[in-house]
Design a protein around this motif. Sequence first.
Motif, mmCIF file in Angstrom:
data_model
loop_
_atom_site.group_PDB
_atom_site.id
_atom_site.type_symbol
_atom_site.label_atom_id
_atom_site.label_comp_id
_atom_site.label_asym_id
_atom_site.label_seq_id
_atom_site.Cartn_x
_atom_site.Cartn_y
_atom_site.Cartn_z
ATOM 1 N N ILE A 245 0.852 -1.198 0.000
ATOM 2 C CA ILE A 245 0.000 0.000 0.000
ATOM 3 C C ILE A 245 0.883 1.242 0.000
ATOM 4 O O ILE A 245 1.807 1.366 0.795
ATOM 5 C CB ILE A 245 -0.922 -0.022 1.221
ATOM 6 C CG1 ILE A 245 -1.918 -1.181 1.079
ATOM 7 C CG2 ILE A 245 -1.662 1.300 1.384
ATOM 8 C CD1 ILE A 245 -2.700 -1.469 2.320
ATOM 9 N N ASP A 246 0.557 2.174 -0.911
ATOM 10 C CA ASP A 246 1.417 3.334 -1.099
ATOM 11 C C ASP A 246 0.668 4.649 -0.937
ATOM 12 O O ASP A 246 1.282 5.704 -0.954
ATOM 13 C CB ASP A 246 2.067 3.276 -2.487
ATOM 14 C CG ASP A 246 3.149 4.326 -2.674
ATOM 15 O OD1 ASP A 246 3.956 4.508 -1.745
ATOM 16 O OD2 ASP A 246 3.177 4.979 -3.732
ATOM 17 N N ALA A 247 -0.652 4.602 -0.816
ATOM 18 C CA ALA A 247 -1.458 5.832 -0.745
ATOM 19 C C ALA A 247 -2.064 5.970 0.638
ATOM 20 O O ALA A 247 -2.828 5.104 1.072
ATOM 21 C CB ALA A 247 -2.554 5.804 -1.811
ATOM 22 N N ILE A 248 -1.724 7.055 1.319
ATOM 23 C CA ILE A 248 -2.235 7.330 2.661
ATOM 24 C C ILE A 248 -2.920 8.684 2.642
ATOM 25 O O ILE A 248 -2.335 9.679 2.213
ATOM 26 C CB ILE A 248 -1.094 7.361 3.708
ATOM 27 C CG1 ILE A 248 -0.321 6.040 3.710
ATOM 28 C CG2 ILE A 248 -1.664 7.652 5.090
ATOM 29 C CD1 ILE A 248 -1.090 4.850 4.203
ATOM 30 N N GLN A 249 -4.163 8.726 3.088
ATOM 31 C CA GLN A 249 -4.865 10.001 3.213
ATOM 32 C C GLN A 249 -5.202 10.218 4.684
ATOM 33 O O GLN A 249 -5.954 9.450 5.281
ATOM 34 C CB GLN A 249 -6.146 10.028 2.377
ATOM 35 C CG GLN A 249 -6.856 11.380 2.443
ATOM 36 C CD GLN A 249 -8.158 11.408 1.665
ATOM 37 O OE1 GLN A 249 -8.816 10.388 1.506
ATOM 38 N NE2 GLN A 249 -8.543 12.581 1.186
ATOM 39 N N PHE A 250 -4.650 11.279 5.251
ATOM 40 C CA PHE A 250 -4.867 11.541 6.672
ATOM 41 C C PHE A 250 -6.181 12.281 6.922
ATOM 42 O O PHE A 250 -6.843 12.036 7.922
ATOM 43 C CB PHE A 250 -3.704 12.357 7.244
ATOM 44 C CG PHE A 250 -2.398 11.608 7.237
ATOM 45 C CD1 PHE A 250 -2.153 10.619 8.176
ATOM 46 C CD2 PHE A 250 -1.430 11.858 6.275
ATOM 47 C CE1 PHE A 250 -0.962 9.914 8.173
ATOM 48 C CE2 PHE A 250 -0.242 11.152 6.263
ATOM 49 C CZ PHE A 250 -0.002 10.179 7.208
ATOM 50 N N ASP A 251 -6.532 13.181 6.021
ATOM 51 C CA ASP A 251 -7.745 13.983 6.200
ATOM 52 C C ASP A 251 -8.823 13.490 5.243
ATOM 53 O O ASP A 251 -8.762 13.747 4.045
ATOM 54 C CB ASP A 251 -7.431 15.457 5.927
ATOM 55 C CG ASP A 251 -8.641 16.358 6.141
ATOM 56 O OD1 ASP A 251 -9.691 15.843 6.577
ATOM 57 O OD2 ASP A 251 -8.539 17.575 5.874
ATOM 58 N N PRO A 252 -9.850 12.771 5.744
ATOM 59 C CA PRO A 252 -10.883 12.251 4.846
ATOM 60 C C PRO A 252 -11.744 13.349 4.241
ATOM 61 O O PRO A 252 -12.469 13.103 3.270
ATOM 62 C CB PRO A 252 -11.719 11.335 5.758
ATOM 63 C CG PRO A 252 -11.528 11.890 7.120
ATOM 64 C CD PRO A 252 -10.121 12.424 7.146
ATOM 65 N N PHE A 253 -11.679 14.561 4.785
ATOM 66 C CA PHE A 253 -12.469 15.665 4.262
ATOM 67 C C PHE A 253 -11.728 16.447 3.175
ATOM 68 O O PHE A 253 -12.283 17.376 2.597
ATOM 69 C CB PHE A 253 -12.858 16.620 5.394
ATOM 70 C CG PHE A 253 -13.734 15.992 6.430
ATOM 71 C CD1 PHE A 253 -15.094 15.893 6.241
ATOM 72 C CD2 PHE A 253 -13.193 15.473 7.604
ATOM 73 C CE1 PHE A 253 -15.912 15.294 7.198
ATOM 74 C CE2 PHE A 253 -13.991 14.877 8.559
ATOM 75 C CZ PHE A 253 -15.358 14.789 8.350
ATOM 76 N N GLU A 254 -10.491 16.070 2.924
ATOM 77 C CA GLU A 254 -9.701 16.788 1.937
ATOM 78 C C GLU A 254 -10.294 16.573 0.548
ATOM 79 O O GLU A 254 -10.471 15.432 0.091
ATOM 80 C CB GLU A 254 -8.259 16.285 1.972
ATOM 81 C CG GLU A 254 -7.330 17.020 1.029
ATOM 82 C CD GLU A 254 -5.920 16.477 1.134
ATOM 83 O OE1 GLU A 254 -5.166 16.657 0.177
ATOM 84 O OE2 GLU A 254 -5.595 15.862 2.160
ATOM 85 N N SER A 255 -10.628 17.663 -0.126
ATOM 86 C CA SER A 255 -11.233 17.582 -1.452
ATOM 87 C C SER A 255 -11.147 18.942 -2.119
ATOM 88 O O SER A 255 -11.290 19.974 -1.450
ATOM 89 C CB SER A 255 -12.703 17.147 -1.345
ATOM 90 O OG SER A 255 -13.355 17.288 -2.586
#
Length: 342
Positions: A245-255
């Motif tokens: 796994i290479d993709a990490i998103q810390f803020d789920p609201f980021e858009s």
Amino acid sequence: MDRQSQVIGQSGAFLDALERASRAAALDRPVLVIGERGTGKELVAERLHRLSPRWDQPLIVMNCAALPETLIEAELFGHEAGAFTGATKARQGRFEEAHGGTLFLDELGTLSMGAQERLLRAVEYGEVTRIGSSRPVRVDVRIVAATNEHLPDKVDRHEFRADLLDRLSFEVVTLPPLRARAGDIMVLAEHFGRRMASELGWEDWPGFTPAASDALLDYRWPGNVRELRNVVERAVYRWDDVGPIDAIQFDPFESPYRPQVATARTEPAPTEAEPMQADPAPESAPAVADFKTQVAAFEARLLSRALNQHRFNQRATADALGLSYDQLRHALRRHDLLPGGS
């Protein structure tokens, strides 16, 4: 309070806190568990109960912040029929439900002063009186309480009773935040990742790439273990490629489509008596650079801000901007933003 979650960690700070809780478990004394949100206060409270002589008796949980102030005392101590509007029949409180076992009071610092006074009497004398009754009921309950606040400061501000704090703080277990448990971050991430992969039916667990691991280790984790679990499980279920796994998103609201807050206009609407004024003539506007220069400056600011938000992790920055890693590197090189000019 049956938990599927396990108490996992190998860092010295975490093991020291766990050892203190384990030693206090055998004593029939109150314990106060302190820690930031997501550090595992409920798990430690359950450990205190399961390792105590009361392990086969009830463990009753009450979140003091989840109820309005007018209902907290009724929840804690119970009420008789007709004690207040809506009390159609008598009801036991949490103290009576926990008789012989453990009562876990979460978010203790939110209790009102009135509830604190009645709680002090229950702890001091082992008696509770239902609302609407004059007859006290004897209870045998061990108190474990938790908070994310520094209660001595609340005592100084006259927001928490000093005598109640004295009674509840026979032992205080302070849980370290995840940022102080660097050695546990990848241990926990692997645990949550493997469990999520199993839930999704994956045959093998691919692990994380070095870049993803670095991103997890560099993050400050304000939500601690609970936030780490969400981030890892989200990364696993979104991963569709082969390999680690290479993709990490810390803020789920980021858009890029995040809703903007509308600001109310204060200018009065034009009327027939007040015709709308024309915009100022272009000559009055300040001089600006040419189009290409402005676009380049905006792109450089956007790249710099994204890098800062993702702690200069280039793969995470590329994912956030919707670019490939090579595209991001090319853009950074064009604007001379690569560290060391590499």
